[in-house]
Motif scaffolding. Structure first.
Motif, PDB file in Angstrom:
ATOM      1  N   MET A   1     -63.346 -28.174  -5.374  1.00 40.59           N
ATOM      2  CA  MET A   1     -63.196 -29.417  -6.127  1.00 40.59           C
ATOM      3  C   MET A   1     -63.611 -29.185  -7.570  1.00 40.59           C
ATOM      4  SD  MET A   1     -64.874 -33.191  -5.402  1.00 40.59           S
ATOM      5  CE  MET A   1     -64.044 -33.328  -3.820  1.00 40.59           C
ATOM      6  N   ALA A   2     -62.933 -29.861  -8.496  1.00 47.47           N
ATOM      7  CA  ALA A   2     -63.225 -29.673  -9.905  1.00 47.47           C
ATOM      8  C   ALA A   2     -64.597 -30.225 -10.268  1.00 47.47           C
ATOM      9  CB  ALA A   2     -62.149 -30.360 -10.746  1.00 47.47           C
ATOM     10  N   GLU A   3     -65.225 -29.597 -11.254  1.00 45.45           N
ATOM     11  CA  GLU A   3     -66.472 -30.080 -11.833  1.00 45.45           C
ATOM     12  C   GLU A   3     -66.139 -30.949 -13.042  1.00 45.45           C
ATOM     13  OE1 GLU A   3     -70.203 -28.308 -14.475  1.00 45.45           O
ATOM     14  OE2 GLU A   3     -68.724 -26.975 -13.569  1.00 45.45           O
ATOM     15  N   PHE A   4     -66.826 -32.064 -13.180  1.00 41.88           N
ATOM     16  CA  PHE A   4     -66.633 -32.924 -14.336  1.00 41.88           C
ATOM     17  C   PHE A   4     -67.717 -32.621 -15.362  1.00 41.88           C
ATOM     18  CE2 PHE A   4     -64.658 -36.366 -11.414  1.00 41.88           C
ATOM     19  CZ  PHE A   4     -63.481 -35.628 -11.349  1.00 41.88           C
ATOM     20  N   ARG A   5     -67.316 -32.445 -16.606  1.00 41.97           N
ATOM     21  CA  ARG A   5     -68.258 -32.140 -17.689  1.00 41.97           C
ATOM     22  C   ARG A   5     -67.708 -32.665 -19.008  1.00 41.97           C
ATOM     23  NH1 ARG A   5     -66.099 -28.332 -20.940  1.00 41.97           N
ATOM     24  NH2 ARG A   5     -64.570 -26.878 -20.044  1.00 41.97           N
ATOM     25  N   ALA A  67     -58.704 -23.179 -11.747  1.00 46.75           N
ATOM     26  CA  ALA A  67     -57.371 -23.146 -12.339  1.00 46.75           C
ATOM     27  C   ALA A  67     -57.371 -23.605 -13.794  1.00 46.75           C
ATOM     28  CB  ALA A  67     -56.423 -24.017 -11.528  1.00 46.75           C
ATOM     29  N   GLY A  68     -58.535 -23.948 -14.339  1.00 43.85           N
ATOM     30  CA  GLY A  68     -58.611 -24.437 -15.709  1.00 43.85           C
ATOM     31  C   GLY A  68     -58.804 -25.940 -15.733  1.00 43.85           C
ATOM     32  N   LEU A  69     -58.484 -26.565 -16.850  1.00 45.58           N
ATOM     33  CA  LEU A  69     -58.621 -28.006 -16.998  1.00 45.58           C
ATOM     34  C   LEU A  69     -57.483 -28.706 -16.260  1.00 45.58           C
ATOM     35  CD1 LEU A  69     -59.622 -28.391 -20.770  1.00 45.58           C
ATOM     36  CD2 LEU A  69     -61.052 -27.910 -18.768  1.00 45.58           C
ATOM     37  N   THR A  70     -57.845 -29.608 -15.361  1.00 41.07           N
ATOM     38  CA  THR A  70     -56.828 -30.299 -14.564  1.00 41.07           C
ATOM     39  C   THR A  70     -56.784 -31.800 -14.839  1.00 41.07           C
ATOM     40  OG1 THR A  70     -58.388 -30.558 -12.731  1.00 41.07           O
ATOM     41  CG2 THR A  70     -56.970 -28.600 -12.718  1.00 41.07           C
ATOM     42  N   GLY A  71     -57.722 -32.314 -15.622  1.00 39.17           N
ATOM     43  CA  GLY A  71     -57.724 -33.736 -15.934  1.00 39.17           C
ATOM     44  C   GLY A  71     -58.755 -34.052 -16.993  1.00 39.17           C
ATOM     45  N   CYS A  72     -58.655 -35.261 -17.554  1.00 39.85           N
ATOM     46  CA  CYS A  72     -59.629 -35.685 -18.547  1.00 39.85           C
ATOM     47  C   CYS A  72     -59.605 -37.207 -18.681  1.00 39.85           C
ATOM     48  CB  CYS A  72     -59.356 -35.051 -19.916  1.00 39.85           C
ATOM     49  SG  CYS A  72     -57.866 -35.659 -20.733  1.00 39.85           S
ATOM     50  N   VAL A  73     -60.633 -37.741 -19.328  1.00 39.63           N
ATOM     51  CA  VAL A  73     -60.696 -39.165 -19.649  1.00 39.63           C
ATOM     52  C   VAL A  73     -61.576 -39.308 -20.885  1.00 39.63           C
ATOM     53  CG1 VAL A  73     -62.666 -39.627 -18.126  1.00 39.63           C
ATOM     54  CG2 VAL A  73     -61.113 -41.484 -18.738  1.00 39.63           C
ATOM     55  N   LEU A  88     -56.698 -41.307 -19.855  1.00 35.14           N
ATOM     56  CA  LEU A  88     -56.867 -40.778 -18.501  1.00 35.14           C
ATOM     57  C   LEU A  88     -55.685 -39.872 -18.188  1.00 35.14           C
ATOM     58  CD1 LEU A  88     -58.451 -40.788 -15.815  1.00 35.14           C
ATOM     59  CD2 LEU A  88     -56.986 -42.675 -15.092  1.00 35.14           C
ATOM     60  N   THR A  89     -55.982 -38.637 -17.853  1.00 36.65           N
ATOM     61  CA  THR A  89     -54.953 -37.611 -17.706  1.00 36.65           C
ATOM     62  C   THR A  89     -55.222 -36.777 -16.464  1.00 36.65           C
ATOM     63  OG1 THR A  89     -54.780 -37.431 -20.121  1.00 36.65           O
ATOM     64  CG2 THR A  89     -53.852 -35.619 -18.822  1.00 36.65           C
ATOM     65  N   VAL A  90     -54.178 -36.535 -15.688  1.00 32.69           N
ATOM     66  CA  VAL A  90     -54.247 -35.593 -14.575  1.00 32.69           C
ATOM     67  C   VAL A  90     -53.010 -34.709 -14.640  1.00 32.69           C
ATOM     68  CG1 VAL A  90     -54.332 -35.300 -12.065  1.00 32.69           C
ATOM     69  CG2 VAL A  90     -55.538 -37.210 -13.134  1.00 32.69           C
ATOM     70  N   ASP A  91     -53.191 -33.428 -14.456  1.00 27.83           N
ATOM     71  CA  ASP A  91     -52.065 -32.486 -14.411  1.00 27.83           C
ATOM     72  C   ASP A  91     -50.961 -33.066 -13.517  1.00 27.83           C
ATOM     73  OD1 ASP A  91     -50.333 -30.367 -13.526  1.00 27.83           O
ATOM     74  OD2 ASP A  91     -51.852 -28.898 -14.062  1.00 27.83           O
TER      75      ASP A  91
END
Length: 344
Positions: A1-5, A67-73, A88-91
Motif C-alpha cells: 500500500m502507498a505511503e502518504f507524505r 511504483a512511484g507517485l500514484t496520487g496526490c491532494v 485530488l489526483t489518482v493515476d
C-alpha cells in the motif's frame, strides 16, 4: 500500500506529470475523474505547483509507492478554521481502488491537525455530476454557491465550452458521519438526551460511576466533556437526530463508549467505535489504541476482539464504583493492525 507524505520541491516533475496525465488528454480517459472533455491545456502549471510545495499555508500530500507517485491532494489553509481541498489526483490506471478515498481522509486529518481547520471546502465543475456525487458520499454537501471558472487564465486550463462554473461543497471536520450515525461534539442542549442514557442502570453497569440520580450530575459530566473535547477525538453519538450515547477518547489512546439500551444489539457500538479508532490513527501519532474493560462485560470484550483488540493484561481492584471494587482487563490494537484490516 502507498505511503502518504507531504511532497517536496524534489517531487515537482513527477508530480506535475501525474496531475496532467490524470486530468488532460487521452491518458486521462483511462480513468473516470478526468476533465479531458471540458478542458485542454494545463491542469496546473509548474510555477503554481512549485509555489504550493513551498508555501507554509499549503501542503500537497502524495501517495508514494514502489511504483512511484500514484496520487496526490492539495490542501490550503484559508484561515478562521477553513481549509480548501483541491487537485485530488489518482493515476488513471489505478483508480477505483480506494486511493482517492484515503487521500481525502489524509487531507482532512492534515487540515484538522496542522491548520486547525474545522471545515473543508472544495469546488467542482458543475458538469461533473458523477464526481460531485462521489464527494457527497464522502460527506461533502453542496452549499448552493457557484463560482466562475477562470476562463482567461491559461495556468488552469483552456475551456472547451463557455458555460463552465464551479459548485462549492463543504464538510465539517469536527465530526464523523457513518452509514447510520453522526458523531459530533457535545453541546449544552444535549443535557436531557444524555441524562436519559446516564440514568439507565443497565447502560451504567460497566461505567466508571453509578447511574446519575440528578440532572446536575449529568450537567457536570457534560460541561466537563465540552471543556475537554478540543482534541477532536471525543464525540456524542447521534442517530436519526437523537443523541443515543458517547464514543471516543476522553484521554487518548484509551477508548470509551456508552449506548442507550434501546440501541443495543444493532451494530451501533461497532460502527461508532470503528469511526473513532480510524480518527485516532489519522489525527495522532499514537502507535496503538487501548481499552480498560471489566472482565464480566462480555459484550464489550466481544466488540473489542471483533475490532482486532488483543488482551494485554489484567489487574485487580482498579475501579471503586458505587461502594464496590472492580477489576480490569486491558486490551490494545496497534496502528499497523488497524490500518491493515480488511476494508481499511
Amino acid at each position: 500500500m502507498a505511503e502518504f507524505r507531504p511532497a517536496t520541491p524534489a517531487d515537482l516533475e513527477p508530480l506535475h506529470a501525474l496531475v496532467h496525465a490524470a486530468y488532460r488528454g487521452d491518458s486521462a480517459r483511462r480513468g473516470w475523474t478526468h476533465e479531458a472533455d471540458l478542458l485542454d491545456g494545463n491542469r496546473i502549471d509548474r510555477d503554481s505547483l512549485l509555489a504550493a510545495l513551498s508555501a507554509p499555508d499549503q501542503v500537497v500530500l502524495v501517495a508514494d509507492s514502489d511504483a512511484g507517485l500514484t496520487g496526490c491532494v492539495h490542501v490550503t489553509d484559508r484561515g478562521e478554521g477553513l481549509a480548501y481541498l483541491g487537485m485530488l489526483t489518482v493515476d488513471p490506471t489505478l483508480q477505483a481502488q480506494g486511493t482517492g478515498r484515503r487521500l481525502i481522509a489524509a487531507a482532512e486529518a492534515h487540515a484538522f491537525r496542522h491548520f486547525g481547520a474545522r471545515r473543508m471546502e472544495m469546488t467542482v465543475i458543475v458538469h461533473r455530476h458523477e464526481l460531485i456525487a462521489w464527494y457527497e458520499r464522502r460527506g461533502y454537501r453542496r452549499t448552493g454557491e457557484t463560482r466562475p471558472f477562470p476562463a482567461t487564465d491559461p495556468r488552469f486550463g483552456l475551456p472547451r465550452r463557455d458555460d463552465l462554473a464551479f459548485t462549492v461543497l463543504e464538510k465539517a471536520l469536527d465530526r464523523v458521519v457513518t452509514h447510520r450515525l453522526t458523531l459530533r461534539p457535545a453541546r449544552p442542549d444535549d443535557l436531557e438526551a444524555l441524562h436519559a442514557v446516564f440514568t439507565r442502570p443497565e447502560a451504567m453497569t460497566w461505567w466508571s460511576s453509578p447511574p446519575h440520580e440528578t440532572l446536575q450530575e449529568t450537567r457536570d459530566w457534560l460541561d466537563s466533556m465540552i471543556a475537554h473535547q478540543h482534541s477532536g477525538l471525543d464525540f456524542l453519538i447521534e442517530r436519526d437526530g437523537q443523541v443515543i450515547g458517547k464514543a471516543g477518547f476522553w484521554k487518548a489512546p484509551d477508548i470509551g463508549y456508552i449506548l442507550h439500551p434501546d440501541h443495543w444489539g444493532q451494530g451501533v457500538a461497532r460502527e461508532a467505535a470503528t469511526a473513532v479508532l480510524t480518527r485516532l490513527f489519522a489525527l495522532t501519532d499514537h502507535d496503538e489504541a487501548t481499552a480498560d474493560v471489566d472482565p464480566e462485560n462480555r459484550a464489550s470484550i466481544r466488540l473489542l476482539e471483533t475490532l482486532g483488540f488483543r488482551k494485554t493484561g489484567f489487574a485487580e481492584r482498579t475501579w471503586h464504583v458505587g461502594g464496590e471494587w472492580k477489576d480490569s482487563l486491558y486490551y490494545a490494537v496497534s496502528r499497523a493492525d488497524w490500518q491493515a484490516r480488511p476494508g481499511a
